[in-house]
Design an enzyme around this catalytic site. Sequence first.
Site, PDB file in Angstrom:
ATOM      1  N   TYR A 148     -14.994  26.338  -0.988  1.00  0.00           N
ATOM      2  CA  TYR A 148     -14.873  24.883  -1.089  1.00  0.00           C
ATOM      3  C   TYR A 148     -13.856  24.436  -2.130  1.00  0.00           C
ATOM      4  O   TYR A 148     -13.326  23.339  -2.040  1.00  0.00           O
ATOM      5  CB  TYR A 148     -16.225  24.198  -1.293  1.00  0.00           C
ATOM      6  CG  TYR A 148     -17.136  24.824  -2.310  1.00  0.00           C
ATOM      7  CD1 TYR A 148     -16.968  24.593  -3.656  1.00  0.00           C
ATOM      8  CD2 TYR A 148     -18.176  25.642  -1.900  1.00  0.00           C
ATOM      9  CE1 TYR A 148     -17.810  25.174  -4.591  1.00  0.00           C
ATOM     10  CE2 TYR A 148     -19.028  26.222  -2.822  1.00  0.00           C
ATOM     11  CZ  TYR A 148     -18.840  25.988  -4.170  1.00  0.00           C
ATOM     12  OH  TYR A 148     -19.674  26.560  -5.085  1.00  0.00           O
ATOM     13  N   GLU A 150       0.835  -1.204   0.000  1.00  0.00           N
ATOM     14  CA  GLU A 150       0.000   0.000   0.000  1.00  0.00           C
ATOM     15  C   GLU A 150       0.870   1.255   0.000  1.00  0.00           C
ATOM     16  O   GLU A 150       0.549   2.241  -0.663  1.00  0.00           O
ATOM     17  CB  GLU A 150      -0.910   0.019   1.231  1.00  0.00           C
ATOM     18  CG  GLU A 150      -1.972  -1.046   1.221  1.00  0.00           C
ATOM     19  CD  GLU A 150      -2.820  -1.009   2.466  1.00  0.00           C
ATOM     20  OE1 GLU A 150      -3.998  -0.639   2.344  1.00  0.00           O
ATOM     21  OE2 GLU A 150      -2.293  -1.307   3.559  1.00  0.00           O
ATOM     22  N   GLU A 159      -8.230   6.105   9.947  1.00  0.00           N
ATOM     23  CA  GLU A 159      -8.732   6.886  11.073  1.00  0.00           C
ATOM     24  C   GLU A 159      -7.846   8.115  11.300  1.00  0.00           C
ATOM     25  O   GLU A 159      -8.329   9.211  11.575  1.00  0.00           O
ATOM     26  CB  GLU A 159      -8.784   6.034  12.349  1.00  0.00           C
ATOM     27  CG  GLU A 159      -9.838   4.960  12.340  1.00  0.00           C
ATOM     28  CD  GLU A 159      -9.390   3.635  11.699  1.00  0.00           C
ATOM     29  OE1 GLU A 159      -8.433   3.623  10.883  1.00  0.00           O
ATOM     30  OE2 GLU A 159     -10.026   2.612  12.018  1.00  0.00           O
ATOM     31  N   LYS A 199     -11.947   3.821   1.265  1.00  0.00           N
ATOM     32  CA  LYS A 199     -10.780   3.095   0.761  1.00  0.00           C
ATOM     33  C   LYS A 199     -11.303   1.910  -0.048  1.00  0.00           C
ATOM     34  O   LYS A 199     -11.299   0.766   0.406  1.00  0.00           O
ATOM     35  CB  LYS A 199      -9.914   2.639   1.940  1.00  0.00           C
ATOM     36  CG  LYS A 199      -8.561   2.100   1.556  1.00  0.00           C
ATOM     37  CD  LYS A 199      -7.732   1.805   2.803  1.00  0.00           C
ATOM     38  CE  LYS A 199      -6.376   1.268   2.450  1.00  0.00           C
ATOM     39  NZ  LYS A 199      -5.575   0.977   3.657  1.00  0.00           N
TER      40      LYS A 199
END
Length: 123
Positions: A57, A25, A77, A102
Amino acid sequence: MTRTLDRIALRGLRARGRHGVLAAERELGQEFIIDVTLFLDTAPAAAGDDLTKTVHYGELAEDLVKVVEGEPVDLIETLAQRLADVCLAREPVESAEVSVHKPAAPIPLPFGDVVVTIIRSRS
């Protein structure tokens, strides 16, 4: 009386990052999808049609992508917390809900998505 806050939402923001606990990863990276909802009072901005009294934004999206593309972390997290910190750094924002998707997580079974959602407020 409880005050109701307005919401600004940004959905489906995509960026490539190298987050995760596995070496592959970190080496190969993968796409992450970010959803944020900002809670704030938009009345001052609307009253004066003043961008400086709300959240731009477009700039927020750029800053969020920098975080995803930036320093790798093991956990989504942790990534979600860093993204929430970016949202809360904007003055009119009182709280933020951040979801990190993910969809290519290394799970050896068929699945649709992995999502971590956090809600954070100004202290």
